[in-house]
Design a protein around this motif. Structure first.
Motif, PDB file in Angstrom:
ATOM      1  N   LEU A 223       3.919  33.933  20.127  1.00 31.20           N
ATOM      2  CA  LEU A 223       3.597  32.451  20.542  1.00 31.20           C
ATOM      3  C   LEU A 223       4.842  31.508  20.363  1.00 31.20           C
ATOM      4  CD1 LEU A 223       1.427  30.438  21.488  1.00 31.20           C
ATOM      5  CD2 LEU A 223       0.662  30.210  19.148  1.00 31.20           C
ATOM      6  N   GLN A 224       5.320  31.495  19.023  1.00 26.78           N
ATOM      7  CA  GLN A 224       6.522  30.986  18.807  1.00 26.78           C
ATOM      8  C   GLN A 224       7.493  30.859  19.848  1.00 26.78           C
ATOM      9  OE1 GLN A 224       7.989  31.364  14.949  1.00 26.78           O
ATOM     10  NE2 GLN A 224       8.667  29.328  14.762  1.00 26.78           N
ATOM     11  N   GLN A 225       7.931  32.507  20.176  1.00 26.71           N
ATOM     12  CA  GLN A 225       8.824  32.533  21.262  1.00 26.71           C
ATOM     13  C   GLN A 225       8.481  31.817  22.441  1.00 26.71           C
ATOM     14  OE1 GLN A 225       9.334  36.696  21.330  1.00 26.71           O
ATOM     15  NE2 GLN A 225      10.372  36.862  19.267  1.00 26.71           N
ATOM     16  N   TYR A 226       7.407  32.063  22.802  1.00 27.13           N
ATOM     17  CA  TYR A 226       6.923  31.033  24.016  1.00 27.13           C
ATOM     18  C   TYR A 226       7.156  29.666  23.981  1.00 27.13           C
ATOM     19  CZ  TYR A 226       4.916  35.759  25.617  1.00 27.13           C
ATOM     20  OH  TYR A 226       4.593  37.069  26.162  1.00 27.13           O
ATOM     21  N   GLN A 227       6.784  29.173  23.042  1.00 25.39           N
ATOM     22  CA  GLN A 227       6.977  27.937  22.721  1.00 25.39           C
ATOM     23  C   GLN A 227       8.240  27.269  23.181  1.00 25.39           C
ATOM     24  OE1 GLN A 227       4.869  27.206  19.100  1.00 25.39           O
ATOM     25  NE2 GLN A 227       2.791  26.849  20.007  1.00 25.39           N
ATOM     26  N   MET A 228       9.158  28.208  22.357  1.00 29.90           N
ATOM     27  CA  MET A 228      10.592  27.901  22.319  1.00 29.90           C
ATOM     28  C   MET A 228      11.092  28.014  24.067  1.00 29.90           C
ATOM     29  SD  MET A 228      11.831  29.586  18.851  1.00 29.90           S
ATOM     30  CE  MET A 228      13.437  30.141  19.358  1.00 29.90           C
ATOM     31  N   LEU A 229      10.540  28.969  24.662  1.00 29.95           N
ATOM     32  CA  LEU A 229      11.103  29.162  25.752  1.00 29.95           C
ATOM     33  C   LEU A 229      10.538  27.883  26.679  1.00 29.95           C
ATOM     34  CD1 LEU A 229      12.168  30.755  28.252  1.00 29.95           C
ATOM     35  CD2 LEU A 229       9.920  32.037  28.384  1.00 29.95           C
ATOM     36  N   LEU A 230       9.364  27.473  26.433  1.00 29.94           N
ATOM     37  CA  LEU A 230       8.826  26.367  27.185  1.00 29.94           C
ATOM     38  C   LEU A 230       9.834  25.029  26.903  1.00 29.94           C
ATOM     39  CD1 LEU A 230       4.759  26.953  27.098  1.00 29.94           C
ATOM     40  CD2 LEU A 230       6.766  26.950  29.305  1.00 29.94           C
ATOM     41  N   ALA A 231       9.901  24.949  25.678  1.00 36.60           N
ATOM     42  CA  ALA A 231      10.777  23.722  25.165  1.00 36.60           C
ATOM     43  C   ALA A 231      12.190  23.559  25.686  1.00 36.60           C
ATOM     44  CB  ALA A 231      10.797  23.731  23.877  1.00 36.60           C
ATOM     45  N   ALA A 232      12.849  24.795  25.893  1.00 41.04           N
ATOM     46  CA  ALA A 232      14.125  25.061  26.537  1.00 41.04           C
ATOM     47  C   ALA A 232      14.169  24.922  27.950  1.00 41.04           C
ATOM     48  CB  ALA A 232      14.760  26.187  26.223  1.00 41.04           C
ATOM     49  N   LEU A 233      13.013  25.281  28.761  1.00 43.01           N
ATOM     50  CA  LEU A 233      12.879  25.055  30.078  1.00 43.01           C
ATOM     51  C   LEU A 233      12.545  23.473  30.385  1.00 43.01           C
ATOM     52  CD1 LEU A 233      10.894  28.237  31.136  1.00 43.01           C
ATOM     53  CD2 LEU A 233      13.197  27.806  31.794  1.00 43.01           C
ATOM     54  N   GLN A 234      11.841  22.865  29.656  1.00 50.35           N
ATOM     55  CA  GLN A 234      11.626  21.566  29.850  1.00 50.35           C
ATOM     56  C   GLN A 234      12.811  20.792  29.289  1.00 50.35           C
ATOM     57  OE1 GLN A 234       8.254  20.273  27.297  1.00 50.35           O
ATOM     58  NE2 GLN A 234       7.788  18.515  28.571  1.00 50.35           N
ATOM     59  N   ASN A 235      13.615  21.075  28.361  1.00 49.62           N
ATOM     60  CA  ASN A 235      14.744  20.232  28.180  1.00 49.62           C
ATOM     61  C   ASN A 235      15.765  20.289  29.342  1.00 49.62           C
ATOM     62  OD1 ASN A 235      13.752  19.407  25.560  1.00 49.62           O
ATOM     63  ND2 ASN A 235      14.590  21.208  24.506  1.00 49.62           N
ATOM     64  N   ARG A 236      15.916  21.353  29.825  1.00 48.48           N
ATOM     65  CA  ARG A 236      16.812  21.602  31.108  1.00 48.48           C
ATOM     66  C   ARG A 236      16.205  20.990  32.425  1.00 48.48           C
ATOM     67  NH1 ARG A 236      19.357  27.743  30.385  1.00 48.48           N
ATOM     68  NH2 ARG A 236      20.186  27.346  28.174  1.00 48.48           N
ATOM     69  N   GLY A 237      15.203  20.368  32.324  1.00 48.48           N
ATOM     70  CA  GLY A 237      14.671  19.635  33.458  1.00 48.48           C
ATOM     71  C   GLY A 237      14.129  20.748  34.582  1.00 48.48           C
ATOM     72  N   ILE A 238      13.867  22.135  34.078  1.00 52.43           N
ATOM     73  CA  ILE A 238      13.250  22.910  35.031  1.00 52.43           C
ATOM     74  C   ILE A 238      11.820  22.822  35.325  1.00 52.43           C
ATOM     75  CG2 ILE A 238      13.284  25.579  35.556  1.00 52.43           C
ATOM     76  CD1 ILE A 238      15.809  26.091  33.761  1.00 52.43           C
ATOM     77  N   ILE A 239      11.045  22.472  34.084  1.00 49.58           N
ATOM     78  CA  ILE A 239       9.815  22.297  34.166  1.00 49.58           C
ATOM     79  C   ILE A 239       9.481  21.109  33.562  1.00 49.58           C
ATOM     80  CG2 ILE A 239       9.236  24.883  34.421  1.00 49.58           C
ATOM     81  CD1 ILE A 239       8.208  24.636  31.364  1.00 49.58           C
ATOM     82  N   THR A 240       8.112  20.548  33.896  1.00 53.39           N
ATOM     83  CA  THR A 240       7.708  19.370  33.478  1.00 53.39           C
ATOM     84  C   THR A 240       6.195  19.869  33.049  1.00 53.39           C
ATOM     85  OG1 THR A 240       8.764  18.012  34.919  1.00 53.39           O
ATOM     86  CG2 THR A 240       6.729  17.114  33.811  1.00 53.39           C
ATOM     87  N   ILE A 241       5.857  19.301  31.636  1.00 53.50           N
ATOM     88  CA  ILE A 241       4.395  19.779  31.168  1.00 53.50           C
ATOM     89  C   ILE A 241       3.713  18.579  31.064  1.00 53.50           C
ATOM     90  CG2 ILE A 241       3.055  20.698  29.316  1.00 53.50           C
ATOM     91  CD1 ILE A 241       5.578  22.350  28.458  1.00 53.50           C
ATOM     92  N   ASP A 242       2.291  18.169  31.581  1.00 46.96           N
ATOM     93  CA  ASP A 242       1.672  17.060  31.635  1.00 46.96           C
ATOM     94  C   ASP A 242       0.104  17.549  31.605  1.00 46.96           C
ATOM     95  OD1 ASP A 242       1.243  14.544  31.818  1.00 46.96           O
ATOM     96  OD2 ASP A 242       0.891  14.698  34.017  1.00 46.96           O
ATOM     97  N   ASP A 243      -0.492  17.134  30.603  1.00 48.64           N
ATOM     98  CA  ASP A 243      -1.819  17.350  30.344  1.00 48.64           C
ATOM     99  C   ASP A 243      -2.222  18.736  30.532  1.00 48.64           C
ATOM    100  OD1 ASP A 243      -2.629  14.594  30.316  1.00 48.64           O
ATOM    101  OD2 ASP A 243      -3.053  14.577  32.115  1.00 48.64           O
ATOM    102  N   GLY A 244      -1.232  19.600  29.703  1.00 46.11           N
ATOM    103  CA  GLY A 244      -1.567  21.240  29.762  1.00 46.11           C
ATOM    104  C   GLY A 244      -1.316  21.928  30.886  1.00 46.11           C
ATOM    105  N   ARG A 245      -0.754  20.951  32.003  1.00 47.67           N
ATOM    106  CA  ARG A 245      -0.372  21.698  33.208  1.00 47.67           C
ATOM    107  C   ARG A 245       1.068  21.790  33.403  1.00 47.67           C
ATOM    108  NH1 ARG A 245      -3.888  18.386  37.843  1.00 47.67           N
ATOM    109  NH2 ARG A 245      -2.906  16.911  36.561  1.00 47.67           N
ATOM    110  N   ILE A 246       1.509  22.931  33.973  1.00 52.49           N
ATOM    111  CA  ILE A 246       3.000  23.106  34.033  1.00 52.49           C
ATOM    112  C   ILE A 246       3.421  23.075  35.409  1.00 52.49           C
ATOM    113  CG2 ILE A 246       5.025  24.601  33.753  1.00 52.49           C
ATOM    114  CD1 ILE A 246       3.399  26.182  31.482  1.00 52.49           C
ATOM    115  N   PHE A 247       4.408  22.111  35.498  1.00 53.22           N
ATOM    116  CA  PHE A 247       5.062  21.716  37.059  1.00 53.22           C
ATOM    117  C   PHE A 247       6.474  22.369  37.020  1.00 53.22           C
ATOM    118  CE2 PHE A 247       1.771  18.531  36.433  1.00 53.22           C
ATOM    119  CZ  PHE A 247       1.037  18.751  37.160  1.00 53.22           C
ATOM    120  N   ILE A 248       6.661  23.188  38.175  1.00 56.43           N
ATOM    121  CA  ILE A 248       8.016  23.644  38.253  1.00 56.43           C
ATOM    122  C   ILE A 248       8.883  22.711  39.188  1.00 56.43           C
ATOM    123  CG2 ILE A 248       9.731  25.353  39.502  1.00 56.43           C
ATOM    124  CD1 ILE A 248       7.205  27.215  38.825  1.00 56.43           C
ATOM    125  N   ASN A 249      10.071  21.987  38.609  1.00 57.70           N
ATOM    126  CA  ASN A 249      10.835  20.982  39.340  1.00 57.70           C
ATOM    127  C   ASN A 249      11.756  21.513  40.174  1.00 57.70           C
ATOM    128  OD1 ASN A 249       9.361  19.082  37.874  1.00 57.70           O
ATOM    129  ND2 ASN A 249      11.107  19.247  36.023  1.00 57.70           N
TER     130      ASN A 249
END
Length: 119
Positions: A92-118
């Motif tokens: 779970l921690q690895q998945y959270q780190m992956l999501l945070a890295a993808l979000q920091n690079r602007g590849i995804i956006t997380i809003d209200d628990g939903r993930i959007f691919i930019n």
């Protein structure tokens, strides 16, 4: 001598009364049907009680050994569950780190628990 006659008669009377009481108590004990005769007591009753007590002790020791075996089994299951939980938390921690890295690079956006691919 006349003075000792009443004393002798009193001694005989007390002896007679005491003897009569002893005979009455002995006769009552002899004729009492509620008593337990020595010959009616089984010779092996103490041995039987000791054997029963020893069997009860053995049964309790077996039960304790059974409970200890169950405790060992439950402890192993608990350790296994703790290891699986630790592995799941690590993933779970690895998945959270992956999501945070993808979000920091602007590849995804997380809003209200939903993930959007930019794009």
């Amino acid at each position: 001598m006349h003075k000792s006659i009443p004393a002798i008669l009193a001694a005989f009377a007390m002896t007679f009364i005491t003897g009569a009481i002893v005979l009455m108590v002995g006769g009552n004990a002899l004729l009492n049907s509620n008593g337990i005769k020595v010959s009616d007591v089984p010779a092996n009753s103490q041995t039987t009680q000791v054997d029963q007590t020893a069997q009860q002790i053995q049964d309790l020791q077996n039960q304790v050994a059974e409970y200890q075996a169950r405790e060992t089994q439950y402890q192993a299951q608990l350790n296994d569950a703790a290891n699986r939980l630790s592995t799941a938390n690590s993933q779970l921690q690895q998945y959270q780190m992956l999501l945070a890295a993808l979000q920091n690079r602007g590849i995804i956006t997380i809003d209200d628990g939903r993930i959007f691919i930019n794009r």
